[in-house]
Structures are given as structure tokens and as C-alpha cells.
Design an enzyme around this catalytic site. Structure first.
Site, PDB file in Angstrom:
ATOM      1  N   GLU A 283       0.818  -1.213   0.000  1.00 27.92           N
ATOM      2  CA  GLU A 283       0.000   0.000   0.000  1.00 27.92           C
ATOM      3  C   GLU A 283       0.852   1.263   0.000  1.00 27.92           C
ATOM      4  O   GLU A 283       0.610   2.203   0.757  1.00 27.92           O
ATOM      5  CB  GLU A 283      -0.961  -0.013   1.198  1.00 27.92           C
ATOM      6  CG  GLU A 283      -1.855  -1.233   1.188  1.00 27.92           C
ATOM      7  CD  GLU A 283      -2.934  -1.242   2.256  1.00 27.92           C
ATOM      8  OE1 GLU A 283      -2.704  -0.696   3.347  1.00 27.92           O
ATOM      9  OE2 GLU A 283      -4.016  -1.801   1.974  1.00 27.92           O
ATOM     10  N   ASP A 362      -8.192  -8.971   3.938  1.00 23.33           N
ATOM     11  CA  ASP A 362      -7.953  -7.864   4.857  1.00 23.33           C
ATOM     12  C   ASP A 362      -9.006  -7.763   5.963  1.00 23.33           C
ATOM     13  O   ASP A 362      -9.871  -6.883   5.908  1.00 23.33           O
ATOM     14  CB  ASP A 362      -7.924  -6.554   4.046  1.00 23.33           C
ATOM     15  CG  ASP A 362      -7.361  -5.398   4.848  1.00 23.33           C
ATOM     16  OD1 ASP A 362      -6.930  -5.631   5.985  1.00 23.33           O
ATOM     17  OD2 ASP A 362      -7.355  -4.274   4.323  1.00 23.33           O
ATOM     18  N   GLU A 390     -12.163  -2.351  12.326  1.00 20.98           N
ATOM     19  CA  GLU A 390     -12.213  -1.557  11.090  1.00 20.98           C
ATOM     20  C   GLU A 390     -13.375  -1.927  10.169  1.00 20.98           C
ATOM     21  O   GLU A 390     -14.184  -1.075   9.817  1.00 20.98           O
ATOM     22  CB  GLU A 390     -10.884  -1.701  10.352  1.00 20.98           C
ATOM     23  CG  GLU A 390     -10.863  -0.964   9.023  1.00 20.98           C
ATOM     24  CD  GLU A 390      -9.534  -1.093   8.305  1.00 20.98           C
ATOM     25  OE1 GLU A 390      -8.599  -1.729   8.829  1.00 20.98           O
ATOM     26  OE2 GLU A 390      -9.436  -0.552   7.184  1.00 20.98           O
TER      27      GLU A 390
HETATM   28  O1  GCW Z   1      -6.998  -2.803   6.497  1.00 22.96           O
HETATM   29  C1  GCW Z   1      -6.033  -1.972   5.950  1.00 22.96           C
HETATM   30  C2  GCW Z   1      -6.302  -0.623   6.497  1.00 22.96           C
HETATM   31  C3  GCW Z   1      -5.119   0.291   6.472  1.00 22.96           C
HETATM   32  C4  GCW Z   1      -3.941  -0.428   7.118  1.00 22.96           C
HETATM   33  C5  GCW Z   1      -3.692  -1.706   6.347  1.00 22.96           C
HETATM   34  C6  GCW Z   1      -2.560  -2.543   6.931  1.00 22.96           C
HETATM   35  C7  GCW Z   1      -2.154   0.469   8.410  1.00 22.96           C
HETATM   36  O2  GCW Z   1      -7.369  -0.060   5.793  1.00 22.96           O
HETATM   37  O3  GCW Z   1      -5.470   1.464   7.157  1.00 22.96           O
HETATM   38  O4  GCW Z   1      -2.801   0.373   7.182  1.00 22.96           O
HETATM   39  O5  GCW Z   1      -4.820  -2.514   6.365  1.00 22.96           O
HETATM   40  O6  GCW Z   1      -2.858  -3.517   7.595  1.00 22.96           O
HETATM   41  O7  GCW Z   1      -1.404  -2.237   6.715  1.00 22.96           O
END
Ligand code: GCW
Length: 688
Positions: A283, A362, A390
Site C-alpha cells: 500500500e 484484509d 475496522e
Molecule cells: O486494512 C487496511 C487498512 C489500512 C492499514 C492496512 C494494513 C495500516 O485499511 O489502514 O494500514 O490494512 O494492515 O497495513
């Protein structure tokens, strides 16, 4: 730009702080008791002595040699037995004396909290408890806290509980009193490590390695007395970000030297630092791919620098292409971690631990267990969970996460008796009995489990007061993964609402138990995931990510919905599993229905096991789920007068929002299915 973190949604710093599950009054359990502590001088032992004196002990003798003389008048003896497994303790009461034996100072600390929980019973009768030993060695919470307030993510990325405990708008908090209380809370349930900054390491946080190292020292000084080791999240490009080098190539000698020198300075300041946590090539974070190097090259670079100091690298496997073309049907994000890492098995140094998210995508409400967790027999691995909710209701919805975690920890990667938690206990992704794979590396072995923390400066710690049970549950499962969610909840209720009206516990059980399935029932169906509002990840947006670069698609069309991940006709992801799962997931008939749309593109008129069409199944689960939330909100009114008024109000407000949001989910998902499938609801409920 709107803040995505919700610091603005939970009151901060009102002065009042909910004690969570710690005993309200410390003076009751030990009033008028005399205590003998036979242990070496140690900051953690000092903490226990302070605790005992706050708990009202009349007299405490602390000695490093066995002082038997005064034993006759001693109510509680605390001793160390190094023969016990690390961090373990044993409690007993015999001949009018209670004894706590710890393997080491941490064992004493954990045993002390256990004693506190027993309250008066700790000093009555005759009894002997079995040795209590943590199943998993490293039990860690990851903080996604930023030093500066990030323009989009706020002070705490994905934080739903007020501001950061550590930082405030660019500074380390001057008053770290709340950190002390947090450390005590964590120690009381055996958490022994914390990473203190976001894995997305911006320029400011990179300076924790250098010019802001004194902040790390200060935080470590506050956490150490509670047996908590500090880890730092580091930026792979730190040598460049800090302006020292023009490269961060792991094979460049200058880069290696930079990390060695920097790490030496870090350890001179914090000699017991746990090590580094790294998000690389993920990311937008920098990583070894920029130089054509592998993640073993990257992780080993840091491992070499940490090795002389007994530090470890927790290297995250959340590596995937986040700039995917949605038109490209050949790329499957679920495959990414396995495809990137599995061929590197055996190439990592002994002080590298791969930190692997529980699912391949995720932290969705329902995903299959990541196949990577059981695919690298010659590599140390660590399971990563997310306590911060989240994608699971953001601590505005009741969502009891141990219900999901127990399934994950109980997953049987080979279909035999071996459960995932046993792999995490030995820290090795192979069956403990396995004779077929190469034997694990023996040096510095040991298991690990990590989870993203859900606390902040909120007066209830966690936004939703019931989200405290998730933090509690994570720690308890890390200690003993065989505990059931119901048993953990009962413990949490008993400690958090001591001496409450007997009507309260059944009410809480009714609201909290089953809340994971309920949340699942009105949100993204059958494992399809990611129908959330882009950015905030809260509330429904069915096609929000459908034409985005993030690789999280559901592929709904007029025929059906879901992702074909089979070997026969799809991405082949099912082939990353051992048998029997590879075949079980491959077939629509044997695939568990809760994961059906994760593995298959299924027609709207596909018959589910109960005879309903898929469309009807989705209508039913969504209408029933939303209705159930309305019932829970009504049920909660019975708690009025049974709990502190502000806790009552906080939960009531959150339930109102949950009702609104669940209805919105229900209406959007069911209308979407109706519009795409043309299948009417058998029960004639409103579709828009
Ligand atoms: O789930 C996603 C989140 C990001 C996060 C990423 C990760 C810290 O939306 O905010 O970044 O995972 O786990 O690295």
C-alpha cells in the site's frame, strides 16, 4: 478533508476513566495481610510490591534470599521457581497461607493479577491450582498511532476510541499517566509486547529511530515495569527518508552499515527493545522490490542489524498490488501473500518472524484462514488479528470478535487434529507432529500472535464499552486459545461488572454472544467482503470498491455474484490449501456456505442447502439481521439502572446507530440483489 479515524466521535479526556476489567477497589483483597516476597531486584517485582501495598497489604517483606523466620505470620508468600515454563505461575493455599510461585518476574506479575481476580477466595480454604502457562510466547498489540495528525487517517489510523495514548498532535504526551494505566490493564491479562507507532511509517515517525529516540526510551520506561516489551515500526526507506543515503537497497553495504549503526544506537538507548515491525512493498510503503530484491533480502537486512541485540523483525506479509486494473480478471489479491512468500521458505534468518493476517484479503468479517499460515515449515510465523473493528462495525456496532478468532485459531490446516493455534504456539507453520516436512529451525524459536489495538483516550478505553471484551478476549486467547468465547465473556462480565444485579449478566450475554454472526448477517453476504464505503470502511457501499484499483471485487452481474477462485475455472487460489480444504473449497457443493461467494461465482437462483435460492437466502439473512438489532436495542433498555448511567447511555447511543446502519445495509444489499436478479422476496418485504 474528513477524518477517517474517529477521534472526534468519542469523548476524550473527560477526567473520568472506566476501570475496564480491573477491580474497582484494590484495597479489599489484601486488607490486613502480610506478604513475603522472595525474589531478585527487578522492575516487574517492584511493580508487584507496589501493587500489593496499594491493595492494602499490612506488611510486605522483600528479600532475595529465603527468609523463613517470619513465615509463621505470613498470609501470602511469593517465590520464583525457574523450573516452571517462562511466564507461568502456580497458586495454592495450604495451612492458612496462600502461595504464588512464578517462573520469573512476569510469572509473578500475572499470578498476582490472578490472585486479585480471586478476591477474598484467595485467602480462604485449601486449594491448589494447576500451573498456568501462556500458550504463545509473544503476545503483542500493534498500535497504528501517528505522531502527527494525519490529514486523512487522523491521530490513530483506524482508531475508534479517541486520540492516541502516546502522541498528541506532533508530540509525545507530556503526561503518560494513561499509558501507565494501559500497561497495567494489559499486564493484568498477560500481554507482553506493544508496537508504539503505525506500520505506515511517515517521515515524522521515522525519526523515532534517531532524533526522537528519547520518546521511545520514555515509553519503554513506562511499559517495562509491567513486563511489556516495546517494538518500533520502521520505514524500510529510513536511510533515505532521514537524508543519510540515496538508497535503501538491502544488498548495498552502506545500507547494511547504516542499519547496523542505527540499531546499535537504538539499543544503547533501549537495551531491551523487542525489535522492528515492518510493512514493506505494501500500500505504497517502500520495500525491497524497488531494487529487484526479495522480501527475504529485505527482512534479513534488518535481522542482521538486530541480531547482536537479540531483537527480532516482525515482517508483514500484507503484500499485494493495490494499483490493480479492475478490468484485469487474471489477478487475484487473495493469492498475493502466498505467491510472494511461499517460495522464500527457509531463506529468512532465525530472528525474522513473518506476520500474517488471518485471512488472505484484509480483516473482513468472514474470510477463510490464510493458507500461508500453514505453508512455510522452515520459517517463523505469527498470526495477525485486528482488535480495532475496522471492517467489523468500528466499535459503534456490538461485535464480539473472539467468536471469529476462536474459529480461526481452531482451523485445522491439514484436516487432522492439528489446529492453527498449535502452529502459533510453536511459531512454526507445520504440524507439531509432522514428520514429512523438514524439521523446524531450532534457534530462537517461539510462537507469536499480534493484533491491532483498539484503545484510545476515550473514557471507556474502546469507544463502545463492549469492545473492551474484544481486547480482553484477544489477550485471554493468546494465553489460552482453547477458551471458548462464552467462557471469556463470562470472565469479562464478572470482572467488569462485579457485584452487579444478577439480571445484568444474562442480559449482557444475550446482547454480546452471537453478535459476530449477527453483524455478518446484515453486511456483505457469504464471505464476499468489501461492500463498505471506500476510505472510511464504515456502512454499505455495494459497488464502492468494484471499479477501484484495490483488488476487492464481487463481480455481481445479472446471473450471480462472487469470485471464482477455483482451480478449474478461476484464479486457482483454492490450490494454495492443503487437502482436504483444496478440494472442499473447490466444489460449490462442499464449500462451507458462509464462504460460498469468497470461492465461487454463484447464480442468484442457486439452491442453498436449505432449498432457498441464493437471492432469497440473502434477503432472509439481511431482514432477520436488521430486525434482530432492533430487538437488541429494546433489550438494552432493561439495563437502565443496572449499570453506571454513562455506560448505559453510551451503549444506548451506539445501539441506535447500529439500528440505523444495519437497516441501511439491509436495504441497500437486498435492493441491489433484487435489481440484479429480478427474484422477488418470498415474504414480500420492501425492496427498493
Ligand atoms: O486494512 C487496511 C487498512 C489500512 C492499514 C492496512 C494494513 C495500516 O485499511 O489502514 O494500514 O490494512 O494492515 O497495513
Amino acid at each position: 478533508m474528513a477524518l477517517i479515524g474517529s477521534e472526534d466521535r468519542s469523548p476524550d479526556d473527560t477526567g473520568w476513566l472506566h476501570p475496564a476489567w480491573l477491580p474497582r477497589s484494590l484495597t479489599a483483597p489484601l486488607r490486613a495481610r502480610t506478604v513475603l516476597v522472595v525474589a531478585p531486584e527487578h522492575p516487574v517485582i517492584r511493580t508487584v510490591v507496589d501493587e500489593l501495598s496499594h491493595a492494602g497489604a499490612k506488611a510486605i517483606w522483600l528479600t532475595d534470599t529465603d527468609a523463613t523466620a517470619s513465615r509463621a505470620v505470613i498470609d501470602l508468600t511469593i517465590t520464583i521457581d525457574p523450573e516452571l515454563p517462562p511466564e507461568s505461575f502456580r497458586l495454592a493455599r495450604h495451612g492458612g497461607q496462600t502461595s504464588l510461585v512464578g517462573a520469573d518476574p512476569k510469572g509473578v506479575l500475572y499470578g498476582h493479577f490472578h490472585l486479585l481476580r480471586r478476591g477474598r477466595l484467595a485467602f480462604q480454604g485449601q486449594w491448589r491450582q494447576p500451573v498456568s502457562t501462556p500458550a504463545i510466547g509473544l503476545r503483542m498489540l500493534d498500535h497504528w498511532d501517528n505522531i502527527d495528525v494525519h490529514p486523512v487517517m487522523g491521530q490513530v489510523e483506524r482508531g475508534y476510541a479517541g486520540g492516541s495514548l502516546f502522541y498528541d498532535a506532533g508530540s509525545l504526551r507530556w503526561d503518560l499517566g494513561r499509558v501507565d494505566q494501559y500497561a497495567r490493564l494489559l499486564a493484568s491479562v498477560g500481554v507482553n509486547a506493544v508496537s508504539i507507532n503505525n506500520v505506515n511509517v511517515h517521515a515524522t515517525e521515522t525519526t523515532l529511530l534517531t532524533t526522537r529516540l528519547d520518546w521511545v526510551t520514555r515509553l519503554a520506561d513506562h511499559l517495562r515495569p509491567w513486563g511489556i516489551t516495546v517494538f518500533l515500526s520502521v520505514n524500510f526507506a529510513a536511510p533515505i527518508v532521514l537524508g543519510d543515503l540515496d538508497s535503501c537497497d538491502p544488498c548495498d553495504q552502506r545500507v547494511r552499515q547504516w542499519w547496523a549503526d542505527t540499531t546499535d544506537r537504538v539499543y544503547a538507548a533501549v537495551p531491551d527493545l523487542g525489535g522492528y515491525l515492518v510493512k514493506a512493498d505494501s500500500e505504497g510503503q517502500p520495500g525491497p522490490f524497488a531494487y529487484g530484491r526479495s522480501h527475504a533480502d529485505g527482512a534479513n537486512l534488518l535481522a542482521r542489524a538486530l541480531s547482536p541485540h537479540q531483537g527480532v523483525v516482525l515482517w508483514r506479509c500484507f503484500v499485494y498490488n493495490h494499483r490493480q486494473d479492475w478490468r484485469d480478471r487474471s489477478t487475484d489479491r487473495a493469492r498475493a501473500a502466498f505467491d510472494h512468500f511461499v517460495e522464500l521458505d527457509g531463506a529468512f534468518l532465525d530472528n525474522v518472524i513473518l506476520q500474517i493476517k488471518h485471512g488472505p484479503i484484509d480483516f473482513q468479517v468472514r474470510e477463510p484462514v490464510s493458507p500461508l499460515l500453514a505453508a512455510m515449515p522452515r520459517t517463523r510465523v505469527c498470526l495477525e488479528l485486528q482488535v480495532t473493528a475496522e471492517y467489523t462495525g468500528q466499535q459503534r456496532h456490538v461485535h464480539y470478535l473472539p467468536e471469529a478468532w476462536q474459529e480461526i485459531l481452531g482451523f485445522r490446516p491439514w484436516g487432522d487434529e492439528t489446529k492453527l493455534w498449535q502452529l502459533m504456539a510453536i511459531g512454526q507453520s507445520q504440524s507439531p507432529e509432522s514428520t514429512t516436512t523438514e524439521s523446524p529451525r531450532s534457534v530462537r524459536s517461539g510462537g507469536a500472535i499480534a493484533a491491532v489495538s483498539n484503545v484510545g483516550r476515550d473514557e471507556f478505553w474502546t469507544g463502545h464499552p463492549f469492545a473492551q471484551a474484544n481486547l480482553y478476549g484477544f489477550a485471554r486467547l493468546a494465553w489460552d486459545p482453547t477458551l471458548t468465547p462464552a467462557a471469556i465473556l463470562d470472565e469479562w462480565i464478572g470482572s467488569t461488572f462485579p457485584e452487579a444485579n444478577p439480571d445484568l449478566a444474562p442480559l449482557l450475554r444475550q446482547i454480546i454472544l452471537g453478535s459476530r454472526a449477527l453483524y455478518e448477517s446484515y453486511t456483505a453476504p457469504n464471505g464476499v467482503g468489501f461492500m463498505v464505503t471506500p476510505g472510511s470502511h464504515y456502512g454499505p457501499s455495494v459497488d464502492g470498491y468494484e471499479y477501484s484499483p484495490w483488488g476487492t471485487y464481487h463481480f455481481a452481474d445479472r446471473e450471480g455474484i462472487g469470485v471464482d477462485r477455483t482451480r478449474a475455472s478461476g484464479s486457482g487460489y483454492t490450490g494454495q490449501y492443503h487437502q482436504p480444504w483444496a478440494d472442499l473449497f473447490e466444489s460449490v457443493e462442499t464449500c462451507p456456505e458462509e464462504l460460498l461467494l469468497f470461492f465461487h461465482h454463484v447464480r442468484w437462483d442457486h439452491r442453498m442447502h436449505d432449498g432457498d435460492t441464493l437471492a432469497q437466502h440473502i434477503y432472509n439473512s439481511h431482514f432477520d439481521g436488521a430486525a434482530a438489532i432492533h430487538s437488541l436495542a429494546r433489550l438494552w433498555t432493561q439495563a437502565d439502572g443496572l449499570v453506571e448511567p454513562r455506560l448505559y447511555r453510551r451503549v444506548a447511543e451506539r445501539l441506535d446507530e447500529q439500528c440505523r446502519c444495519a437497516q441501511e445495509w439491509c436495504d441497500q444489499i437486498t435492493s441491489y440483489v433484487w435489481r440484479h436478479s429480478g427474484i422477488p422476496d418470498d415474504h414480500g418485504r420492501p425492496l427498493y
